[in-house]
Design a protein around this motif. Structure first.
Motif, short mmCIF file in Angstrom:
data_model
loop_
_atom_site.label_atom_id
_atom_site.label_comp_id
_atom_site.label_asym_id
_atom_site.label_seq_id
_atom_site.Cartn_x
_atom_site.Cartn_y
_atom_site.Cartn_z
N HIS A 140 3.99 5.56 -5.55
CA HIS A 140 3.97 5.57 -7.01
C HIS A 140 2.93 6.58 -7.53
O HIS A 140 3.19 7.32 -8.48
CB HIS A 140 3.64 4.17 -7.53
CG HIS A 140 3.57 4.08 -9.03
ND1 HIS A 140 4.64 4.35 -9.85
CD2 HIS A 140 2.53 3.77 -9.87
CE1 HIS A 140 4.29 4.20 -11.11
NE2 HIS A 140 3.01 3.87 -11.15
N HIS A 141 1.77 6.59 -6.85
CA HIS A 141 0.73 7.55 -7.23
C HIS A 141 1.23 8.98 -7.05
O HIS A 141 1.05 9.83 -7.93
CB HIS A 141 -0.52 7.30 -6.38
CG HIS A 141 -1.64 8.26 -6.65
ND1 HIS A 141 -2.60 8.02 -7.59
CD2 HIS A 141 -1.95 9.46 -6.10
CE1 HIS A 141 -3.45 9.03 -7.62
NE2 HIS A 141 -3.08 9.91 -6.72
N ARG A 181 2.28 1.68 -3.46
CA ARG A 181 1.28 2.20 -4.40
C ARG A 181 1.04 3.69 -4.19
O ARG A 181 0.91 4.46 -5.15
CB ARG A 181 -0.03 1.41 -4.25
CG ARG A 181 0.01 0.02 -4.86
CD ARG A 181 -1.38 -0.57 -4.93
NE ARG A 181 -1.94 -0.83 -3.63
CZ ARG A 181 -1.82 -1.99 -2.98
NH1 ARG A 181 -1.15 -2.98 -3.54
NH2 ARG A 181 -2.36 -2.17 -1.80
N ARG A 182 0.96 4.10 -2.91
CA ARG A 182 0.75 5.52 -2.62
C ARG A 182 1.92 6.36 -3.14
O ARG A 182 1.72 7.43 -3.72
CB ARG A 182 0.57 5.75 -1.12
CG ARG A 182 -0.77 5.31 -0.58
CD ARG A 182 -1.02 5.91 0.79
NE ARG A 182 0.02 5.54 1.74
CZ ARG A 182 -0.01 4.46 2.51
NH1 ARG A 182 -1.02 3.62 2.41
NH2 ARG A 182 0.97 4.19 3.36
N SER A 204 0.83 -1.20 0.00
CA SER A 204 0.00 0.00 0.00
C SER A 204 0.87 1.25 0.00
O SER A 204 0.59 2.22 -0.72
CB SER A 204 -0.92 0.00 1.23
OG SER A 204 -1.72 1.15 1.26
#
Length: 412
Positions: free
Chosen positions: A169-170, A166-167, A163
């Motif tokens: 990368h976002h 992903r954060r 998680s």
């Protein structure tokens, strides 16, 4: 399936009776059969299990089950725990987290395996081995608790790591889109954006007083993010910090300049951050226009603050002259230097800024600053004396305004 839930720490269980060991030993020849039954039949009732590829069930899942069964039977003969017994379970738990299998499905698979093993022990036991069967079931249930703990811990750690990745990368995609360091079209596609959009810049007030902790800052950012998500929907993407940030949101046909969107967002943010919230929105027709729109939105808010305009939603139209005056060219340094004589007098700088914002109304300026009108007059006279600017003339006021904007003087 007893084991060591914490690497480097051994778990020992009381020795079982010879009768219990003999009963467990008779089940060793059924390990492969039990593993195939669990992988192909028993687990099928679990949500999402039927979607797994056949080779994953027949090879990976079956191998994990065989390892668990043999571990249990080995421990029956020798209850002393060894470090590393749970390594395969932990590895599989991390894989399932990465694949997106729900934790409850993973844990139910382990519970189902325990039930199938209990059935096998029960079917193998004779009437005379009732006591031995009870020993084995007690041993099985106690060891199952350790298995579940290790599996759940590994899954949650892996999920948290994924998680966070992903954060980040976002955030890197949004950052690359806003500053132009990444192909805007690629960033648009990966972020799920399309068509014209609004680039909204948020400026959040920071409270005076003791420095906030990193924990408090992170909590504030999460709460601001929640407000943005509720107000603008999941189609928007954002890059936020404790001072504010940017939000990119699809442009609505009936709200092309973003007035309604930003006013609704500001109303929600005021309840969390107070009255000092400022916003500006700039339209971007294509992905390539986003970096310039982001810079313009930041400038609109900066100029509104530097001019002493009250917090709220700012449009380019609101600061059109000031925006023009704040552009840098060969004359900028000389204009900014006009205020050098009073740079160490914040009282004079504030008075000048408020006086310009209040349309040269000495009484309105005095009320805003909590001063007597005569004090305002004295300060303006001192400014003229030190800088040579005639604050009573249109030209003097225009030069003073340009100097303030070029120096970036803004309230804290």
């Amino acid at each position: 399936m007893p084991s060591d839930p914490t690497p480097g720490r051994h778990v020992a269980y009381p020795a079982l009776s010879p009768a219990a060991q003999a009963l467990a030993a008779r089940c060793e020849s059924h390990v492969n059969e039990l593993a195939r039954h669990m992988a192909r039949d028993a687990f099928e009732r679990l949500p999402g299990y039927s979607d797994l590829p056949a080779d994953v069930k027949d090879v990976e899942v079956a191998a994990t089950v065989r390892t668990g069964l043999r571990l249990f039977l080995r421990r029956v003969q020798d209850p002393q725990g060894r470090a590393g017994d749970y390594s395969l379970f932990r590895e599989r738990a991390a894989q399932r987290a990465e694949e997106g299998m729900p934790l409850h499905t993973l844990l139910r698979s382990h519970s189902t395996a325990v039930y199938v093993l209990w059935q096998a022990l029960r079917d193998e036991a004779t009437d005379e081995e009732a006591g031995a069967l009870i020993e084995l079931v007690d041993f099985l249930l106690r060891s199952h608790e350790a298995v579940i703990g290790a599996v759940a811990e590994t899954y949650l750690v892996e999920q948290a790591t994924l998680s966070a990745e992903r954060r980040e990368h976002h955030r890197s995609l949004v950052r690359g889109l806003l500053d132009g360091s990444m192909s805007p079209q690629r960033a648009f596609e990966e972020l799920g954006l399309e068509g014209p959009c609004l680039v909204v810049h948020l400026h959040l007030p920071r409270e005076e007083g003791p420095a906030t902790t990193s924990v408090a800052d992170r909590r504030l950012v999460r709460r601001v993010q929640a407000v943005v998500d509720r107000s603008l929907g999941t189609d928007s993407v954002s890059l936020l910090g404790v001072d504010g940030g940017h939000v990119v949101v699809p442009q609505q046909a009936d709200d092309r300049d973003g007035i309604r969107t930003c006013e609704e967002l500001r109303t929600s943010l005021k309840q969390l951050c107070g009255n000092g919230v400022r916003l500006a929105a700039v339209a971007a027709a294509t992905a390539q226009d986003v970096p310039a729109a982001a810079r313009t939105a930041v400038e609109i808010v900066r100029i509104a603050r530097a001019c002493g305009r009250p917090p709220g939603f700012h449009l380019m139209h609101d600061v059109l002259l000031e925006y023009h005056l704040s552009r840098h060219d060969e004359s900028s340094d000389r204009i900014a230097a006009l205020l050098d004589p009073i740079e160490d007098r914040p009282d004079l700088i504030d008075t000048l800024r408020v006086h310009l914002e209040h349309r040269h109304d000495r009484r309105s300026t005095a009320r805003h600053l909590g001063l007597h009108p005569n004090t305002v007059d004295n300060r303006l006279a001192r400014i003229s004396e030190l800088t040579g600017l005639d604050t009573g003339s249109a030209r003097g006021n225009a030069l003073a305004l340009a100097a303030l904007l070029l120096r970036g003087n803004a309230p804290g």
